[in-house]
Design an enzyme around this catalytic site. Structure first.
Site, mmCIF file in Angstrom:
data_model
loop_
_atom_site.group_PDB
_atom_site.id
_atom_site.type_symbol
_atom_site.label_atom_id
_atom_site.label_comp_id
_atom_site.label_asym_id
_atom_site.label_seq_id
_atom_site.Cartn_x
_atom_site.Cartn_y
_atom_site.Cartn_z
ATOM 1 N N LYS A 113 0.827 -1.218 0.000
ATOM 2 C CA LYS A 113 0.000 0.000 0.000
ATOM 3 C C LYS A 113 0.860 1.267 0.000
ATOM 4 O O LYS A 113 0.409 2.316 -0.472
ATOM 5 C CB LYS A 113 -0.973 -0.019 1.184
ATOM 6 C CG LYS A 113 -0.338 0.002 2.570
ATOM 7 C CD LYS A 113 -0.077 1.403 3.086
ATOM 8 C CE LYS A 113 0.740 1.370 4.368
ATOM 9 N NZ LYS A 113 1.046 2.745 4.859
ATOM 10 N N THR A 148 -4.045 5.588 3.690
ATOM 11 C CA THR A 148 -2.843 6.244 3.175
ATOM 12 C C THR A 148 -3.014 6.831 1.775
ATOM 13 O O THR A 148 -2.156 7.579 1.318
ATOM 14 C CB THR A 148 -1.644 5.275 3.164
ATOM 15 O OG1 THR A 148 -2.007 4.089 2.462
ATOM 16 C CG2 THR A 148 -1.224 4.911 4.560
#
Length: 327
Positions: A189, A246
């Site tokens: 990620k 994020t």
């Protein structure tokens, strides 16, 4: 397993936040810091240079002696991914059998392509490797704001015991035995968050951001399955949850790095001196994807931009001109 004494290795923002969390959970906490100036700030000012404005509890012992931490019931390894090997190696000879060593870095080692728990297992064979990951910002955790993460170990009882030991009410750990899935989601990620930041930095709009995050998640799932992760883990906190967090806020150092790239900054300076693990993970992720023949066009574009093999505009064009396909 009774876990009362916890050592946290690394006095940066995330390490300090986890040390405070362990103290709130009622544990005896020792915080080890390698960097001399920050160690002094922690001792004298009770504040990490990397987490200003957050006071470190007086009950947390600060040390620069790594050997002092070895007798703890569990040890959180909260250092950058590329330094995990050296820190664990320095501790290995003092570690008792089956002592839990919990990796808290989200990355993959350069050269070896090893995940953090593999490094722990290799360098400290007596230890019990574990991983902590999930959607969490250090500042939020340090302030005691509600946060949920995943902690995984191959032994389900160890994972459960660690979850209980770190449970601080507002900090809620879920336990798992899918170690690979948990650490893979966290590493992947970071790269995708840089891509999301580029979209924002270029001003491409909310629709593009949603598309990028969704297609990025598809890449994360393909990569995860190729390396043995469970689908339910990738759909959980350490996969989808961390990706959503994020890919949408400047609090993320990886996202902020992407924003800077999207605005035309040089890849070598886009992180603005902060640690953005995705910068280091991108080329390794791409190499590992190729080994398993996994299609990861977004991650590939990020790696190409970071290595200066492709401009941001060219990377965007390469994604938009890919052949149409079924979802």
């Amino acid at each position: 397993m009774s876990i009362q004494r916890i050592a946290v290795l690394g006095g940066g923002a995330w390490g300090t936040a986890l040390a405070l969390t362990c103290a709130r959970a009622g544990r005896q906490v020792m915080l080890w810091e390698y960097e001399e100036r920050n160690a002094e700030a922690l001792v004298k000012n009770r504040e990490s240079r990397f987490l200003p404005g957050i006071r470190v509890d007086e009950g947390i012992k600060v040390t620069r002696n790594l050997d002092e931490t070895a007798s703890s019931d569990a040890i959180l390894i909260v250092v950058p991914a590329q330094t995990v090997r050296s820190v664990v190696s320095g501790l290995a000879s003092s570690i008792e059998k089956d002592r839990p060593l919990i990796a808290c870095a989200k990355g993959i080692e350069h050269g070896t392509h090893k995940f953090m728990t593999e490094i722990i297992g290799e360098c400290a064979p007596n230890a019990m490797p574990a991983i902590l990951s999930g959607p969490s910002f250090a500042a939020d955790v340090a302030r005691g704001l509600p946060t949920a993460v995943t902690i995984a170990a191959t032994d389900p009882k160890v994972a459960l015991d660690l979850a209980h030991a770190l449970n601080a009410g507002t900090f809620r750990p879920y336990h798992s035995t899918d170690v690979r899935g948990v650490e893979l989601g966290g590493a992947t990620k970071n790269v995708l968050a840089i891509a999301a930041g580029i979209v924002t930095g270029k001003g491409l709009g909310a629709s593009a951001s949603a598309a990028l995050t969704t297609r990025g998640f598809a890449e994360l799932v393909r990569f995860g399955k190729a390396y043995g992760a469970k689908t339910e883990t990738l759909m959980g906190l350490s996969g989808l949850g961390d990706l959503v967090l994020t890919c949408g806020t400047p609090q993320s150092r990886n996202f902020s790095c992407g924003v800077a790239l999207g605005k035309g900054e040089d890849p070598h300076t886009a992180a603005h001196g902060k640690l953005a693990e995705g910068i280091f993970t991108a080329p390794v992720l791409l190499e590992m994807a190729r080994e398993k023949d996994v299609d990861m066009p977004i991650a590939s574009a990020v790696a190409a931009v970071l290595s200066k093999n492709m401009s941001v505009d060219a990377a965007i064009e390469s994604l938009l001109t890919r052949p149409l396909r079924s979802e």
